[in-house]
Design an enzyme around this catalytic site. Structure first.
Site, PDB file in Angstrom:
ATOM      1  N   SER A   8       2.054   3.251   4.691  1.00 25.36           N
ATOM      2  CA  SER A   8       1.337   2.889   5.921  1.00 25.36           C
ATOM      3  C   SER A   8       1.083   1.391   5.959  1.00 25.36           C
ATOM      4  O   SER A   8       0.408   0.835   5.085  1.00 25.36           O
ATOM      5  CB  SER A   8       0.008   3.637   5.991  1.00 25.36           C
ATOM      6  OG  SER A   8      -0.803   3.035   6.973  1.00 25.36           O
ATOM      7  N   HIS A  33       5.151   4.036   8.207  1.00 19.89           N
ATOM      8  CA  HIS A  33       4.097   4.654   9.026  1.00 19.89           C
ATOM      9  C   HIS A  33       3.252   3.546   9.669  1.00 19.89           C
ATOM     10  O   HIS A  33       2.794   2.637   8.993  1.00 19.89           O
ATOM     11  CB  HIS A  33       3.247   5.533   8.108  1.00 19.89           C
ATOM     12  CG  HIS A  33       2.187   6.343   8.781  1.00 19.89           C
ATOM     13  ND1 HIS A  33       2.445   7.548   9.379  1.00 19.89           N
ATOM     14  CD2 HIS A  33       0.862   6.119   8.943  1.00 19.89           C
ATOM     15  CE1 HIS A  33       1.319   8.049   9.874  1.00 19.89           C
ATOM     16  NE2 HIS A  33       0.331   7.186   9.628  1.00 19.89           N
ATOM     17  N   ASP A  35      -0.061   2.764  12.084  1.00 24.19           N
ATOM     18  CA  ASP A  35      -1.313   3.349  12.580  1.00 24.19           C
ATOM     19  C   ASP A  35      -1.886   2.541  13.729  1.00 24.19           C
ATOM     20  O   ASP A  35      -2.354   1.419  13.523  1.00 24.19           O
ATOM     21  CB  ASP A  35      -2.341   3.389  11.442  1.00 24.19           C
ATOM     22  CG  ASP A  35      -1.984   4.414  10.390  1.00 24.19           C
ATOM     23  OD1 ASP A  35      -1.858   5.599  10.739  1.00 24.19           O
ATOM     24  OD2 ASP A  35      -1.824   4.026   9.217  1.00 24.19           O
ATOM     25  N   MET A  37      -4.885   2.248  16.430  1.00 27.94           N
ATOM     26  CA  MET A  37      -6.261   2.732  16.678  1.00 27.94           C
ATOM     27  C   MET A  37      -6.859   1.975  17.850  1.00 27.94           C
ATOM     28  O   MET A  37      -6.613   0.773  17.998  1.00 27.94           O
ATOM     29  CB  MET A  37      -7.124   2.476  15.443  1.00 27.94           C
ATOM     30  CG  MET A  37      -6.586   3.071  14.175  1.00 27.94           C
ATOM     31  SD  MET A  37      -7.648   2.627  12.787  1.00 27.94           S
ATOM     32  CE  MET A  37      -6.696   3.291  11.422  1.00 27.94           C
ATOM     33  N   HIS A  66       1.750   6.627  14.441  1.00 31.55           N
ATOM     34  CA  HIS A  66       0.585   7.525  14.476  1.00 31.55           C
ATOM     35  C   HIS A  66      -0.449   6.936  15.428  1.00 31.55           C
ATOM     36  O   HIS A  66      -1.083   5.928  15.115  1.00 31.55           O
ATOM     37  CB  HIS A  66       0.038   7.641  13.042  1.00 31.55           C
ATOM     38  CG  HIS A  66      -1.203   8.464  12.915  1.00 31.55           C
ATOM     39  ND1 HIS A  66      -1.987   8.423  11.777  1.00 31.55           N
ATOM     40  CD2 HIS A  66      -1.802   9.354  13.753  1.00 31.55           C
ATOM     41  CE1 HIS A  66      -3.014   9.249  11.931  1.00 31.55           C
ATOM     42  NE2 HIS A  66      -2.929   9.807  13.124  1.00 31.55           N
ATOM     43  N   MET A  68      -3.841   6.903  17.047  1.00 35.48           N
ATOM     44  CA  MET A  68      -5.230   7.377  16.994  1.00 35.48           C
ATOM     45  C   MET A  68      -5.937   6.782  18.205  1.00 35.48           C
ATOM     46  O   MET A  68      -6.784   5.895  18.092  1.00 35.48           O
ATOM     47  CB  MET A  68      -5.870   6.940  15.675  1.00 35.48           C
ATOM     48  CG  MET A  68      -5.396   7.765  14.491  1.00 35.48           C
ATOM     49  SD  MET A  68      -5.660   6.946  12.918  1.00 35.48           S
ATOM     50  CE  MET A  68      -4.185   5.940  12.856  1.00 35.48           C
ATOM     51  N   MET A 137      -4.222  15.426   8.760  1.00 38.24           N
ATOM     52  CA  MET A 137      -5.066  14.354   8.239  1.00 38.24           C
ATOM     53  C   MET A 137      -5.843  14.885   7.034  1.00 38.24           C
ATOM     54  O   MET A 137      -6.542  15.894   7.131  1.00 38.24           O
ATOM     55  CB  MET A 137      -6.054  13.868   9.309  1.00 38.24           C
ATOM     56  CG  MET A 137      -5.426  13.095  10.457  1.00 38.24           C
ATOM     57  SD  MET A 137      -4.331  11.739   9.974  1.00 38.24           S
ATOM     58  CE  MET A 137      -5.428  10.707   8.994  1.00 38.24           C
ATOM     59  N   GLY A 142      -9.135   6.640  10.858  1.00 40.89           N
ATOM     60  CA  GLY A 142      -9.828   5.422  11.266  1.00 40.89           C
ATOM     61  C   GLY A 142      -9.786   4.328  10.211  1.00 40.89           C
ATOM     62  O   GLY A 142      -9.861   3.148  10.551  1.00 40.89           O
ATOM     63  N   PHE A 143      -9.646   4.712   8.953  1.00 44.63           N
ATOM     64  CA  PHE A 143      -9.698   3.711   7.888  1.00 44.63           C
ATOM     65  C   PHE A 143      -8.758   4.091   6.751  1.00 44.63           C
ATOM     66  O   PHE A 143      -8.575   5.281   6.477  1.00 44.63           O
ATOM     67  CB  PHE A 143     -11.127   3.598   7.325  1.00 44.63           C
ATOM     68  CG  PHE A 143     -12.139   3.257   8.375  1.00 44.63           C
ATOM     69  CD1 PHE A 143     -12.399   1.933   8.714  1.00 44.63           C
ATOM     70  CD2 PHE A 143     -12.804   4.273   9.064  1.00 44.63           C
ATOM     71  CE1 PHE A 143     -13.318   1.627   9.714  1.00 44.63           C
ATOM     72  CE2 PHE A 143     -13.725   3.970  10.064  1.00 44.63           C
ATOM     73  CZ  PHE A 143     -13.988   2.642  10.391  1.00 44.63           C
ATOM     74  N   GLY A 144      -8.212   3.069   6.099  1.00 50.10           N
ATOM     75  CA  GLY A 144      -7.456   3.303   4.881  1.00 50.10           C
ATOM     76  C   GLY A 144      -8.432   3.381   3.706  1.00 50.10           C
ATOM     77  O   GLY A 144      -9.619   3.064   3.847  1.00 50.10           O
ATOM     78  N   GLY A 145      -7.929   3.815   2.570  1.00 50.52           N
ATOM     79  CA  GLY A 145      -8.699   3.770   1.342  1.00 50.52           C
ATOM     80  C   GLY A 145      -9.837   4.768   1.227  1.00 50.52           C
ATOM     81  O   GLY A 145     -10.736   4.586   0.411  1.00 50.52           O
ATOM     82  N   ASP A 175      -1.546  12.728   5.534  1.00 48.81           N
ATOM     83  CA  ASP A 175      -1.951  11.325   5.647  1.00 48.81           C
ATOM     84  C   ASP A 175      -3.408  11.140   5.227  1.00 48.81           C
ATOM     85  O   ASP A 175      -4.301  11.723   5.845  1.00 48.81           O
ATOM     86  CB  ASP A 175      -1.752  10.917   7.124  1.00 48.81           C
ATOM     87  CG  ASP A 175      -2.066   9.460   7.417  1.00 48.81           C
ATOM     88  OD1 ASP A 175      -2.323   8.700   6.465  1.00 48.81           O
ATOM     89  OD2 ASP A 175      -2.029   9.096   8.611  1.00 48.81           O
ATOM     90  N   GLY A 176      -3.605  10.310   4.201  1.00 54.73           N
ATOM     91  CA  GLY A 176      -4.957   9.942   3.793  1.00 54.73           C
ATOM     92  C   GLY A 176      -5.246  10.270   2.343  1.00 54.73           C
ATOM     93  O   GLY A 176      -5.153  11.417   1.938  1.00 54.73           O
ATOM     94  N   GLY A 177      -5.566   9.232   1.570  1.00 54.66           N
ATOM     95  CA  GLY A 177      -5.960   9.455   0.178  1.00 54.66           C
ATOM     96  C   GLY A 177      -4.840   9.937  -0.720  1.00 54.66           C
ATOM     97  O   GLY A 177      -5.100  10.564  -1.760  1.00 54.66           O
ATOM     98  N   GLY A 197      -1.064   4.522   2.016  1.00 54.25           N
ATOM     99  CA  GLY A 197      -1.420   3.165   2.414  1.00 54.25           C
ATOM    100  C   GLY A 197      -1.888   2.346   1.241  1.00 54.25           C
ATOM    101  O   GLY A 197      -1.100   1.661   0.585  1.00 54.25           O
ATOM    102  N   SER A 198      -3.179   2.458   0.915  1.00 51.12           N
ATOM    103  CA  SER A 198      -3.724   1.592  -0.137  1.00 51.12           C
ATOM    104  C   SER A 198      -3.076   1.835  -1.497  1.00 51.12           C
ATOM    105  O   SER A 198      -2.915   0.892  -2.276  1.00 51.12           O
ATOM    106  CB  SER A 198      -5.244   1.728  -0.211  1.00 51.12           C
ATOM    107  OG  SER A 198      -5.614   3.057  -0.043  1.00 51.12           O
TER     108      SER A 198
HETATM  109  C1  DX5 Z   1      -6.036   6.548   8.448  1.00 56.54           C
HETATM  110  C2  DX5 Z   1      -4.567   6.301   8.695  1.00 56.54           C
HETATM  111  C3  DX5 Z   1      -3.762   6.335   7.476  1.00 56.54           C
HETATM  112  C4  DX5 Z   1      -4.141   5.293   6.450  1.00 56.54           C
HETATM  113  C5  DX5 Z   1      -3.987   5.941   5.113  1.00 56.54           C
HETATM  114  O1  DX5 Z   1      -6.685   6.757   9.627  1.00 56.54           O
HETATM  115  O2  DX5 Z   1      -4.040   7.273   9.587  1.00 56.54           O
HETATM  116  O3  DX5 Z   1      -2.365   6.296   7.743  1.00 56.54           O
HETATM  117  O4  DX5 Z   1      -3.368   4.123   6.506  1.00 56.54           O
HETATM  118  O5  DX5 Z   1      -4.491   5.098   4.148  1.00 56.54           O
HETATM  119  P1  DX5 Z   1      -4.721   5.550   2.648  1.00 56.54           P
HETATM  120  O6  DX5 Z   1      -3.404   5.986   2.109  1.00 56.54           O
HETATM  121  O7  DX5 Z   1      -5.245   4.296   2.023  1.00 56.54           O
HETATM  122  O8  DX5 Z   1      -5.732   6.667   2.680  1.00 56.54           O
HETATM  123 ZN    ZN Z   2      -1.795   7.374   9.764  1.00 57.03          ZN
END
Ligand code: DX5
Ligand code: ZN
Length: 216
Positions: A8, A33, A35, A37, A66, A68, A137, A142-145, A175-177, A197-198
């Site tokens: 991401s 990917h 994102d 928002m 993606h 959002m 999800m 809304g946020f990475g990490g 997607d996420g974590g 992502g992170s």
């Molecule tokens: C969160 C995004 C994700 C995000 C994932 O709202 O849709 O795609 O970048 O980030 P990580 O992998 O750090 O959870």
């Molecule tokens: Zn995403």
């Protein structure tokens, strides 16, 4: 089929986007990917079409977009023009989901529906046959990490079962974590595509981290 990895861009260094995209090109990543928002559907604003347009000419991998945002159906044309391979819209943001899925396909893209962590897979019962992919999800968007929501593994397994029962070949993306631990468990449960992502971009060696995610 071997699972796919979609890093991401949200977690990339925005001052060096060209370098980051070239890293993706040179890696074993399957997709990129992206994102988007809007500060309304989710409590954050990321980037929009100018960034997709800038990345498009140098990206050598399919773009997985993606959205959002509220009313994603208004932007089908823009997402297609930015070169998206896959367009993900949230179930929670679409009143006329069937019409939106049709418009995405007519614009020449693959169509995916995204479910927030609280949205049950049973709501897909009458639309899943029209989808190329479902994006689950595993954090609140809304946020990475953020921390991985454990129940997502069970949800992935149940969605896989629904797809199997119906004799479909719909992909499951999560997607996420995602890291090596959660990612392995998701793949074992039936995930076809993992967004990371992170875990990728904050790694000292992202190309190697992508390879590790591919090889697990
Ligand atoms: C969160 C995004 C994700 C995000 C994932 O709202 O849709 O795609 O970048 O980030 P990580 O992998 O750090 O959870
Ligand atoms: Zn995403």
């Amino acid at each position: 089929m071997k699972h796919k990895i979609a890093p991401s861009l949200l977690a990339a260094d925005f001052l060096n986007l060209q370098k980051e995209v070239e890293m993706i090109n040179n890696s074993e990543a399957d997709w990129l990917h992206m994102d988007i928002m809007d500060g309304v559907f989710v409590p954050n604003i990321s980037f929009g079409f100018p960034v997709l347009d800038a990345v498009k000419p140098i990206l050598k991998k399919p773009m997985d977009v993606h959205l959002m945002i509220v009313e994603p159906q208004k932007f089908v044309k823009e997402v297609a023009a930015a070169g998206a391979y896959m367009m993900n819209v949230h179930y929670e943001a679409c009143t006329h989901l069937h019409r939106t899925i049709g418009a995405i396909k007519e614009a020449g893209m693959k169509a995916a529906v995204t479910l927030n962590p609280h949205t049950p897979i049973s709501l897909l019962e009458d639309i899943i046959q029209d989808l190329d992919m479902v994006l689950l999800m595993s954090v609140n968007p809304g946020f990475g990490g953020q921390r991985f929501i454990e129940y997502s593994v069970n949800k992935t397994a149940r969605l896989k079962e629904m797809i199997r029962e119906k004799g479909l070949d719909t992909l499951i993306e999560v997607d996420g974590g995602v890291n090596l631990d959660t990612g392995k468990r998701l793949v074992d449960a039936g995930a076809d595509v993992l967004v990371a992502g992170s875990f990728v971009f904050s790694s000292p060696d992202p190309i190697r981290t992508i390879k590790e995610l591919k090889d697990m």
